[in-house]
Scaffold this motif. Structure first.
Motif, PDB file in Angstrom:
ATOM      1  N   UNK A 322       0.853  -1.198   0.030  1.00  0.00           N
ATOM      2  CA  UNK A 322       0.046  -0.004  -0.086  1.00  0.00           C
ATOM      3  C   UNK A 322       0.806   1.288  -0.004  1.00  0.00           C
ATOM      4  N   UNK A 323       1.942   1.199  -0.792  1.00  0.00           N
ATOM      5  CA  UNK A 323       2.830   2.453  -0.740  1.00  0.00           C
ATOM      6  C   UNK A 323       3.620   2.687   0.360  1.00  0.00           C
ATOM      7  N   UNK A 324       3.528   1.867   1.225  1.00  0.00           N
ATOM      8  CA  UNK A 324       4.486   1.948   2.533  1.00  0.00           C
ATOM      9  C   UNK A 324       5.814   0.979   2.528  1.00  0.00           C
ATOM     10  N   UNK A 325       7.016   1.385   2.939  1.00  0.00           N
ATOM     11  CA  UNK A 325       8.005   0.379   2.995  1.00  0.00           C
ATOM     12  C   UNK A 325       8.366   0.209   4.558  1.00  0.00           C
ATOM     13  N   UNK A 326       8.459  -0.662   5.134  1.00  0.00           N
ATOM     14  CA  UNK A 326       8.623  -1.120   6.289  1.00  0.00           C
ATOM     15  C   UNK A 326       9.861  -2.286   6.458  1.00  0.00           C
ATOM     16  N   UNK A 327      10.713  -1.741   7.351  1.00  0.00           N
ATOM     17  CA  UNK A 327      12.048  -2.681   7.718  1.00  0.00           C
ATOM     18  C   UNK A 327      11.530  -3.623   8.571  1.00  0.00           C
ATOM     19  N   UNK A 328      11.602  -4.925   8.253  1.00  0.00           N
ATOM     20  CA  UNK A 328      11.444  -6.215   9.472  1.00  0.00           C
ATOM     21  C   UNK A 328      12.366  -7.011   9.460  1.00  0.00           C
ATOM     22  N   UNK A 329      12.071  -7.907  10.454  1.00  0.00           N
ATOM     23  CA  UNK A 329      13.165  -8.912  10.980  1.00  0.00           C
ATOM     24  C   UNK A 329      12.253 -10.169  10.890  1.00  0.00           C
ATOM     25  N   UNK A 330      12.436 -10.963   9.747  1.00  0.00           N
ATOM     26  CA  UNK A 330      11.642 -12.415   9.777  1.00  0.00           C
ATOM     27  C   UNK A 330      11.802 -13.087  10.932  1.00  0.00           C
ATOM     28  N   UNK A 331      10.846 -14.002  11.384  1.00  0.00           N
ATOM     29  CA  UNK A 331      10.777 -14.654  12.526  1.00  0.00           C
ATOM     30  C   UNK A 331      11.496 -15.967  11.956  1.00  0.00           C
ATOM     31  N   UNK A 332      12.074 -16.708  12.795  1.00  0.00           N
ATOM     32  CA  UNK A 332      12.614 -17.870  12.456  1.00  0.00           C
ATOM     33  C   UNK A 332      11.888 -19.274  13.239  1.00  0.00           C
ATOM     34  N   UNK A 333      12.005 -20.255  12.204  1.00  0.00           N
ATOM     35  CA  UNK A 333      11.747 -21.328  12.560  1.00  0.00           C
ATOM     36  C   UNK A 333      12.609 -22.517  12.150  1.00  0.00           C
ATOM     37  N   UNK A 334      13.471 -23.069  13.155  1.00  0.00           N
ATOM     38  CA  UNK A 334      14.583 -23.694  12.673  1.00  0.00           C
ATOM     39  C   UNK A 334      14.190 -24.941  11.942  1.00  0.00           C
ATOM     40  N   UNK A 335      14.998 -25.537  10.877  1.00  0.00           N
ATOM     41  CA  UNK A 335      14.779 -26.479  10.188  1.00  0.00           C
ATOM     42  C   UNK A 335      14.523 -27.748  11.174  1.00  0.00           C
ATOM     43  N   UNK A 336      15.419 -27.986  12.088  1.00  0.00           N
ATOM     44  CA  UNK A 336      15.004 -29.029  13.075  1.00  0.00           C
ATOM     45  C   UNK A 336      13.825 -28.767  13.943  1.00  0.00           C
ATOM     46  N   UNK A 337      13.227 -27.839  14.074  1.00  0.00           N
ATOM     47  CA  UNK A 337      11.987 -27.663  14.641  1.00  0.00           C
ATOM     48  C   UNK A 337      10.710 -27.550  14.021  1.00  0.00           C
ATOM     49  N   UNK A 338      10.973 -27.893  12.624  1.00  0.00           N
ATOM     50  CA  UNK A 338       9.629 -27.778  11.813  1.00  0.00           C
ATOM     51  C   UNK A 338       8.668 -29.083  12.107  1.00  0.00           C
ATOM     52  N   UNK A 339       9.375 -30.260  12.221  1.00  0.00           N
ATOM     53  CA  UNK A 339       8.464 -31.206  12.312  1.00  0.00           C
ATOM     54  C   UNK A 339       7.782 -31.561  13.662  1.00  0.00           C
ATOM     55  N   UNK A 340       8.617 -30.995  14.758  1.00  0.00           N
ATOM     56  CA  UNK A 340       7.760 -31.195  15.872  1.00  0.00           C
ATOM     57  C   UNK A 340       6.552 -30.065  16.146  1.00  0.00           C
TER      58      UNK A 340
END
Length: 443
Positions: A322-340
């Motif tokens: 919507x015409x706005x730029x926001x700097x963000x830090x993406x959240x992390x889901x470590x690969x070894x935590x995906x299955x659980x």
């Protein structure tokens, strides 16, 4: 190196170049989980471009001070300098999801389709950013970034967060993963409308089936559960079967929002030549991580001067909507935590009938799809001899075999069809063997 020492080094460089600009003291300047943000105060008559032109010099000065490579980035509104932290702290999505799930009654989930994107900071105040796909300004999203930017991990976190916040009866997911690396564990996700798709040809067919559902809903004037299509490596699909992928996805992007169908695509190569007009106007939300060049940043972000090419990677992103730029830090889901976590989601929705929508049979409604596609797969028992000879000729000329994609494209251009990938691999292996045999028999 402490922030006050780094601020002195920045001020010193401005002074050496005769630029009247200085770092504002805390709390205007602050530290987030991933970067240090130095707010800048300009003297009268000092232009923003004069300050930002010193980016390379600041890189060199801070690299020398820290004794490790540093790439800083300017943000213009307000003017500040972002410098990666020497000790970045990961933002774990699981902790956020626990809070959000416990407060589900306050999120108005009956009228929203939410996905957790990342964390933004304003003067050290952290804010969790949620993407609402039902919002007219954000029905579809494109994630772009090079290897190491955090692109695939962000897509994983978005899929998991949507599955935590919405039941399988509310949203059905389709995951296309040509790499076959990041999403195998998602086959146990109760929201899936079909198993995770890893073959490019099967992905094209799956998209055709989703378009068939879209056309059925449009023709009959009905709606249904929300359908979320997640595509990892969009460029990979476009590279192998561009015309079909582009026509199907474009249809979903243009009409899908009003019919409850949403697309989140990720690409490592945000090149206009690869994904064509898909990027130009059909993804109203862009989430851009570190990219290779200024041109890639412009195509991925849809605007010039975003500075995405200077992002440090590892989840550092720009959110443009919507015409706005926001700097963000993406959240992390470590690969070894995906299955659980997939297992926890299954337990969370245990007893809920799932999913609310299933992928229809391939032939169902396909005749009504108003798009132009090439023919389906060739059901021959093997590859044609000319394909093996083409591979052998390529090996003679280049000293190495062609890629599987190149051979598939050559076959596609010649026949208007796609060949089973096992035959593509066989053609390459036999073409190489043919060259080796000819070398052995030469006197």
């Amino acid at each position: 190196m402490k922030m006050n020492q780094e601020a002195q080094a920045i001020n010193q460089l401005f002074g050496e170049h005769g630029v009247r600009c200085r770092v504002a003291p805390p709390p205007q300047s602050y530290q987030t989980s991933a970067v240090r943000v130095y707010m800048l105060e300009r003297g009268q008559g000092v232009t923003v471009s004069k300050v930002t032109s010193l980016a390379d010099e600041l890189d060199e000065a801070l690299t020398s001070a820290r004794q490790e490579p540093v790439h800083c980035r300017f943000d213009r509104l307000p003017l500040c300098l972002e410098v990666p932290r020497p000790d970045p702290k990961p933002l774990l999505v699981v902790e956020v999801l626990k809070r959000l799930h416990n407060g589900r009654q306050h999120l108005d989930l009956n009228h929203r389709l939410l996905s957790v994107v990342g964390e933004a900071n304003n003067y050290a105040q952290a804010d969790c950013i949620l993407l609402d796909l039902i919002n007219p300004n954000s029905p579809h999203a494109l994630i772009a970034g090079t290897t190491g930017s955090g692109k695939s991990n962000l897509l994983t976190a978005m899929a998991v967060s949507t599955a935590v916040l919405h039941s399988p009866q509310e949203v059905a997911m389709i995951i296309l993963d040509p790499k076959g690396i990041d999403f195998p564990a998602f086959n146990r996700l109760p929201h899936l409308a079909c198993p995770v798709v890893t073959e490019p040809l099967a992905a094209v067919q799956t998209l055709a089936q989703v378009v068939a559902e879209l056309e059925r809903r449009k023709r009959e004037g009905v709606s249904g559960p929300r359908i979320l299509v997640l595509i990892d490596e969009l460029a990979e699909l476009a590279d192998v079967a561009g015309p079909q992928v582009e026509s199907h996805i474009k249809r979903l992007l243009q009409v899908g929002r009003g019919l409850g169908i949403h697309v989140i695509g990720a690409t490592q190569k945000p090149l206009a030549s690869v994904i064509g007009s898909l990027v130009k106007a059909n993804f109203p939300v862009r989430i851009v991580g570190k990219v290779a060049s200024v041109d890639d940043a412009r195509v991925a972000a849809g605007v010039s001067g975003s500075g995405a090419e200077r992002l440090p990677g590892k989840g550092a992103m720009l959110l443009l909507r919507a015409g706005e730029t926001k700097r963000i830090q993406a959240y992390l889901l470590p690969p070894n935590h995906v299955e659980v976590n997939i297992e926890r989601i299954g337990n969370l929705w245990r007893g809920v009938e799932s999913p609310g929508w299933r992928l229809p049979a391939l032939t169902e409604e396909i005749a009504h799809i108003p798009v132009s596609t090439i023919a389906g797969p060739n059901h021959a028992q093997s590859y044609p001899e000319w394909l093996r000879d083409m591979v052998a000729e390529y090996v003679h000329e280049h000293g190495k075999p062609p890629s599987q994609k190149a051979v598939q494209r050559a076959y596609q251009e010649e026949t208007g069809q796609m060949l089973n990938w096992q035959f593509i691999k066989s053609a390459i292996a036999d073409g190489v063997a043919q060259v080796d045999d000819s070398r052995v028999t030469q006197p």
